[in-house]
Design an enzyme around this catalytic site. Sequence first.
Site, short mmCIF file in Angstrom:
data_model
loop_
_atom_site.label_atom_id
_atom_site.label_comp_id
_atom_site.label_asym_id
_atom_site.label_seq_id
_atom_site.Cartn_x
_atom_site.Cartn_y
_atom_site.Cartn_z
N ARG A 59 0.65 -1.09 0.00
CA ARG A 59 -0.29 -0.14 -0.13
C ARG A 59 0.73 1.46 -0.06
O ARG A 59 0.51 2.27 -0.63
CB ARG A 59 -0.97 -0.13 1.06
CG ARG A 59 -2.26 -0.80 1.14
CD ARG A 59 -3.15 -0.72 2.29
NE ARG A 59 -4.37 -1.65 2.04
CZ ARG A 59 -5.35 -1.22 1.27
NH1 ARG A 59 -5.34 0.10 0.91
NH2 ARG A 59 -6.25 -1.89 1.27
N GLU A 118 -2.17 -8.30 3.80
CA GLU A 118 -3.79 -8.12 4.02
C GLU A 118 -4.19 -9.84 3.55
O GLU A 118 -3.61 -10.44 2.77
CB GLU A 118 -4.22 -7.41 3.24
CG GLU A 118 -3.90 -5.75 3.74
CD GLU A 118 -4.62 -4.55 2.92
OE1 GLU A 118 -5.54 -4.81 2.50
OE2 GLU A 118 -4.15 -3.57 3.13
N GLU A 123 -10.37 -1.72 -5.49
CA GLU A 123 -9.63 -0.72 -4.45
C GLU A 123 -8.55 -0.52 -5.19
O GLU A 123 -7.80 0.45 -5.21
CB GLU A 123 -9.54 -1.41 -3.40
CG GLU A 123 -8.90 -0.20 -2.50
CD GLU A 123 -8.98 -0.59 -0.83
OE1 GLU A 123 -8.62 -0.03 0.09
OE2 GLU A 123 -9.40 -1.83 -0.62
N ASP A 176 -12.29 6.69 -11.30
CA ASP A 176 -12.64 7.92 -10.94
C ASP A 176 -11.59 8.92 -11.73
O ASP A 176 -10.64 9.26 -11.20
CB ASP A 176 -12.36 8.30 -9.41
CG ASP A 176 -12.78 9.75 -9.09
OD1 ASP A 176 -13.32 10.47 -10.08
OD2 ASP A 176 -12.55 10.27 -8.03
N HIS A 197 -19.08 -7.76 1.61
CA HIS A 197 -18.06 -8.52 0.60
C HIS A 197 -18.18 -7.81 -0.78
O HIS A 197 -19.04 -7.98 -1.52
CB HIS A 197 -19.05 -9.94 0.31
CG HIS A 197 -18.85 -10.66 1.68
ND1 HIS A 197 -17.70 -10.83 2.44
CD2 HIS A 197 -19.85 -11.56 2.45
CE1 HIS A 197 -17.92 -11.72 3.41
NE2 HIS A 197 -19.05 -12.03 3.44
N CYS A 245 -16.65 -7.97 -3.52
CA CYS A 245 -16.43 -8.89 -4.68
C CYS A 245 -17.93 -9.23 -5.43
O CYS A 245 -18.04 -9.45 -6.56
CB CYS A 245 -15.76 -10.17 -4.45
SG CYS A 245 -14.15 -9.81 -4.02
#
Length: 864
Positions: free
Chosen positions: A517, A550, A561, A618, A830, A832
């Site tokens: 990240r 993660e 994401e 975006d 969730h 997904c």
Amino acid sequence: MSTKGQEDPGEDCASRVGAESPSSDMKRAAAKKLIELYFYQLTKGCGNPQCDNQNCASSGKITNLTPNQAAAQAIQLFSQEARLCDGTQPSKVARTTLEPGPASLTKSLPVKNVNAACSEEGKSEPYLTEARLMEIIEKCKSEGSYSLLIRTLGEVFSRGEALSRSFQKTSKADSPLAALLDKAPDSLLRPPGDLSKEAVRSLQGEDKEEDSSDPSPVVPSDDDTSVDLPAVRRSFAALWSLPGEAFESALVNALVTLADNIELELRVFNTIPSDSMDSLLNVFLIVFEIPTLANLEYLDLALHMLCKAVSCFPILAQAKLARIWAKHCKPRLPSILQALQELITVKVIGGSFTRDYCVQDADTITAPTKVMKILYYASMLSGDLDGPELIPDEESDNSVDKVARRSITSQIPQDPLAKELGLSALDARKPFIPFTDFYNEPLSDAIEMDKDFAYYKSEEPMKFSFMNYAFILTPATKTLGLYYDNRIRMYSERRMSFLQMVVGQPTHPYLRLKVRRDHLIDDALVELEMVAMENPSDLKKQLVVEFEGEQGVDEGGVSKEFFQLVVEEIFNPDYGMFTTQEDTQMTWFNSTSFESDAQFILIGVVLGLAIYNNVILDVRFPMVVYRKLLGRKGGFADLEDWGPTLYRTLSELMNYTEDDIAETFMQTFRVAYKDVFGNISFHELKENGDELYVTQENKKEFLDLYADFLLNKSVERQFKAFKRGFQMVTDESPLALLFRPEEIEQLVCGSKIFDFAELEAATEYEGGYTVESEAVRNFWRVAHSLPPESQRRLLQFTTGSDRVPVGGLSRLKMVIARHGPDSDRLPIAHTCFNVLLLPDYSTIEKLQDRLLKAINYSKGFGML
């Protein structure tokens, strides 16, 4: 000639009225028609090779007469009451002609039948003119019976030959004669007598442009027609001023017969001779002017039959019809489109379709779709088109770009009609009818895109696929077509990986990215660069993202994401690769960026991967970026979206008409612009541009050069690299086939309509919840009361993206499942699968508190 007791609708007014004291107007008309016979005899002859009439072309004694000379001589022959051969008759239209002699001026001659399939041998072919139709209407009104009108419409509109001869313009070859006769004094048209020498000399003057030995109509150009369309419209207006029941049933039945016969002939012969194409086009130009085509009776019986006939046209005929519609029928185009849309909608709603018999198999739907394509291109031709200067010059592109272009061109078949017209949807800056008016939502909802995609890929030429007629499909439906194409490619790559593993060459079945990240961009770009260098085809594998440390398993949500975070960081102006336009806040390429081409290639790969993996970003690019990605250069019109303030200023210069433009604007061919650091730089659009002022003569050149610099040349290196990366992912995709630039923007950025009512209507419930559950009702009360920014966070929390998919929020299909009884736990999502696990909170206040904490403080993935 008509038999006793019958009235021939092809018979002239004079013959029906009889020989009782003809008026001066009738005498004048009869004389003009007789002169036309002399004119035809001089130029075409009577057809008898043994003719001994020295004033007949068939005798061989008349050569090289221009139309002007023939017109003058015809009037002289009339004044001398010269001999007229028995077989003489005009060929340009089925005119009623007259035999010579005072006692026979009102006697009608039969017209030679040219199509035995349409009428019996030796019987005149009926046809209509505006004057003749008006006369029939008046006659029927006076008699109180419409039998003559019904019979005439039935005979003319059921026969292609008859209808193609109707409502004809006066040909150019006849214009010297017609013009003189229309203005001639009565004394000129009264035999015997000599034509004045001045008139003869004026007619015999050589006119090289009119020189022709053929008095038949001049063959229309590619965008012209011999049909007098204004006369057709006036005639139909008069016809529809009558009670509809007086004639419409007969007209509908006639049109069905007409269409059935033409379709049969076209299917049997599979071509149209060049000399017959114009006649066939005349038929449908007249028919599609009928003002009530959208009425139910026409939809049910006639219109789809007419569409089936037109759909059999060869490409040349379709292209000519599009050009004629664009040039001569602009006001009529929206009405024709409405009729076709209503026909398709009626047939879709009223049809019984199954997996074995789907909408693609119904010719009542596919035929009007094919006609709508002709109309689609006619709308573009009659609108605002970009010039060829906005098509990139292949020679100026580097070899990498040319290879990419050839790859795309080889994969996407070009529409034959577009190729014949030399036209593309990208050329239409503003079509006459908006592109969105061609969408048909009932049809788009009824199409099973998996089957349509299979038809698109089928090698059988008879398989109809709406993907080849994408203009009629809504963007949401086209997105499904792209989705199936992408998924099939992903599964194909996965199968190949498994086969390679079997033979001992292990490869990864997925495009797997492992990123940190806090080093997201560096990790992602390094891994993507390695893939692009080693095996670019791996980019077409399904993307799987893993965040280091993660535990989330990527079934779509993690990838969403990942893209969101990449976009936030890499399109940030602080990163230095892109800038933000001041007045629009849109993203543009940094022309002074120090980043290498490889970096921009990888950004293009990221954008392509987002589309390929059905992820919405975006991103706020101006529309010119999507036009350039599809193969067009930016032009002056693109500045309106790219920089509205600059565009308004330049428009003032463009619209300024006074001669003091140089003194007023003081603008030279040297322009200033800001770099990313706010420094002012200068660029000369032409050599010594600082000394060359903008004038009325060169202002268009200045505007084109300025736009070309801002949108193309100043960012040429960066955009070429970006486009190359984008094409590495999408080169084999039907993206360019299905989507226009504004639709690709929706595909990338999602819909701009943010309506939570749509989301609520499409949401499903599991685990004991129903639409009536108290917790569910409280959830929607809270959701609707949130400000827009919090609603976007809720969407992000639940689905992994805060963007609205193409087609609106109803496309998300969110699920709310009961997650145990009342508790202090936060809701869980969730992403997904767009599933929200919501505890059965006892009060709305508790639900609101827990929900806001979840959406405001959630980031990352963990095991449940």
